[in-house]
Motif scaffolding. Structure first.
Motif, PDB file in Angstrom:
ATOM      1  N   PHE A   1       0.832  -1.193   0.000  1.00 51.04           N
ATOM      2  CA  PHE A   1       0.000   0.000   0.000  1.00 51.04           C
ATOM      3  C   PHE A   1       0.872   1.251   0.000  1.00 51.04           C
TER       4      PHE A   1
ATOM      5  N   GLU B   1      -3.605   3.650  -0.620  1.00 49.81           N
ATOM      6  CA  GLU B   1      -3.833   3.248  -2.007  1.00 49.81           C
ATOM      7  C   GLU B   1      -3.246   1.864  -2.180  1.00 49.81           C
ATOM      8  N   ALA B   2      -4.032   0.946  -2.706  1.00 51.50           N
ATOM      9  CA  ALA B   2      -3.554  -0.410  -2.953  1.00 51.50           C
ATOM     10  C   ALA B   2      -2.602  -0.384  -4.143  1.00 51.50           C
TER      11      ALA B   2
ATOM     12  N   ASN C   1      -0.598  -3.467  -5.180  1.00 50.44           N
ATOM     13  CA  ASN C   1      -0.573  -4.743  -5.908  1.00 50.44           C
ATOM     14  C   ASN C   1      -1.925  -5.459  -5.808  1.00 50.44           C
ATOM     15  N   ASP C   2      -2.053  -6.585  -6.516  1.00 46.74           N
ATOM     16  CA  ASP C   2      -3.324  -7.315  -6.579  1.00 46.74           C
ATOM     17  C   ASP C   2      -3.796  -7.817  -5.225  1.00 46.74           C
TER      18      ASP C   2
ATOM     19  N   LYS D   1      -5.301  -4.929  -3.429  1.00 49.27           N
ATOM     20  CA  LYS D   1      -6.592  -4.562  -4.022  1.00 49.27           C
ATOM     21  C   LYS D   1      -7.682  -5.544  -3.617  1.00 49.27           C
ATOM     22  N   GLN D   2      -7.350  -6.834  -3.624  1.00 48.77           N
ATOM     23  CA  GLN D   2      -8.335  -7.849  -3.234  1.00 48.77           C
ATOM     24  C   GLN D   2      -8.698  -7.748  -1.758  1.00 48.77           C
TER      25      GLN D   2
ATOM     26  N   ALA E   1      -8.946  -5.051  -0.034  1.00 51.47           N
ATOM     27  CA  ALA E   1      -9.598  -3.776   0.264  1.00 51.47           C
ATOM     28  C   ALA E   1     -11.075  -3.909   0.626  1.00 51.47           C
TER      29      ALA E   1
ATOM     30  N   ASN F   1      -8.176   3.140  -1.573  1.00 42.26           N
ATOM     31  CA  ASN F   1      -8.324   3.471  -2.983  1.00 42.26           C
ATOM     32  C   ASN F   1      -7.691   2.343  -3.805  1.00 42.26           C
ATOM     33  N   THR F   2      -8.474   1.679  -4.607  1.00 43.42           N
ATOM     34  CA  THR F   2      -7.973   0.588  -5.449  1.00 43.42           C
ATOM     35  C   THR F   2      -7.851   1.001  -6.906  1.00 43.42           C
ATOM     36  N   LYS F   3      -8.199   2.225  -7.217  1.00 44.09           N
ATOM     37  CA  LYS F   3      -8.216   2.689  -8.618  1.00 44.09           C
ATOM     38  C   LYS F   3      -6.945   3.421  -9.026  1.00 44.09           C
TER      39      LYS F   3
ATOM     40  N   SER G   1      -3.532   3.105  -8.282  1.00 47.53           N
ATOM     41  CA  SER G   1      -2.233   2.492  -8.559  1.00 47.53           C
ATOM     42  C   SER G   1      -2.306   1.442  -9.607  1.00 47.53           C
TER      43      SER G   1
END
Length: 120
Positions: A76, A95-96, A98-99, A102-103, A105, A116-118, A120
């Motif tokens: 993050f 902000e995430a 890597n994958d 993001k998963q 989150a 925020n996953t959008k 990065s």
């Protein structure tokens, strides 16, 4: 005389190195809070994780957490909450990167961190 000068130079070098290290590694409160909260929340969903943050620039820190059992690495970007593009309820904004991050989150307690996953 030479010995005193040598000792003085070594002392000055050590103080300078420690001072620079302290300045660079001194983690702001929002980073300490992010490490603690993210580590706790990920542990509740994925099992034991180890987290550590590193300063990338004056305004950006990165938080990495590893779960060796499941082979997951969560990365993050961490900023103070006032840098968030939307209102967050914590002292930090994530902000995430890597994958795995993001998963995570929208899993369990992590969804309350408003990651925020959008970006990065």
């Amino acid at each position: 005389m030479k010995k005193r000068v040598s000792i003085a130079l070594v002392a000055v070098a050590v103080v300078a190195a420690v001072g620079m290290s302290y300045d660079w590694d001194d983690k702001p409160d929002y980073i300490q809070s992010a490490e603690s909260r993210v580590g706790s929340y990920l542990t509740s969903d994925y099992g034991s994780v180890a987290c550590n943050s590193t300063r990338k620039s004056e305004e950006r820190w990165e938080l990495g957490c590893v779960n060796k059992t499941r082979g997951k690495t969560f990365q993050f970007a961490v900023y103070p909450s006032e840098k968030a593009p939307y209102g967050v309820s914590r002292s930090f904004y994530l902000e995430a990167i890597n994958d795995d991050a993001k998963q995570s989150a929208d899993q369990g307690l992590m969804r309350y961190l408003q990651i925020n996953t959008k970006s990065s």
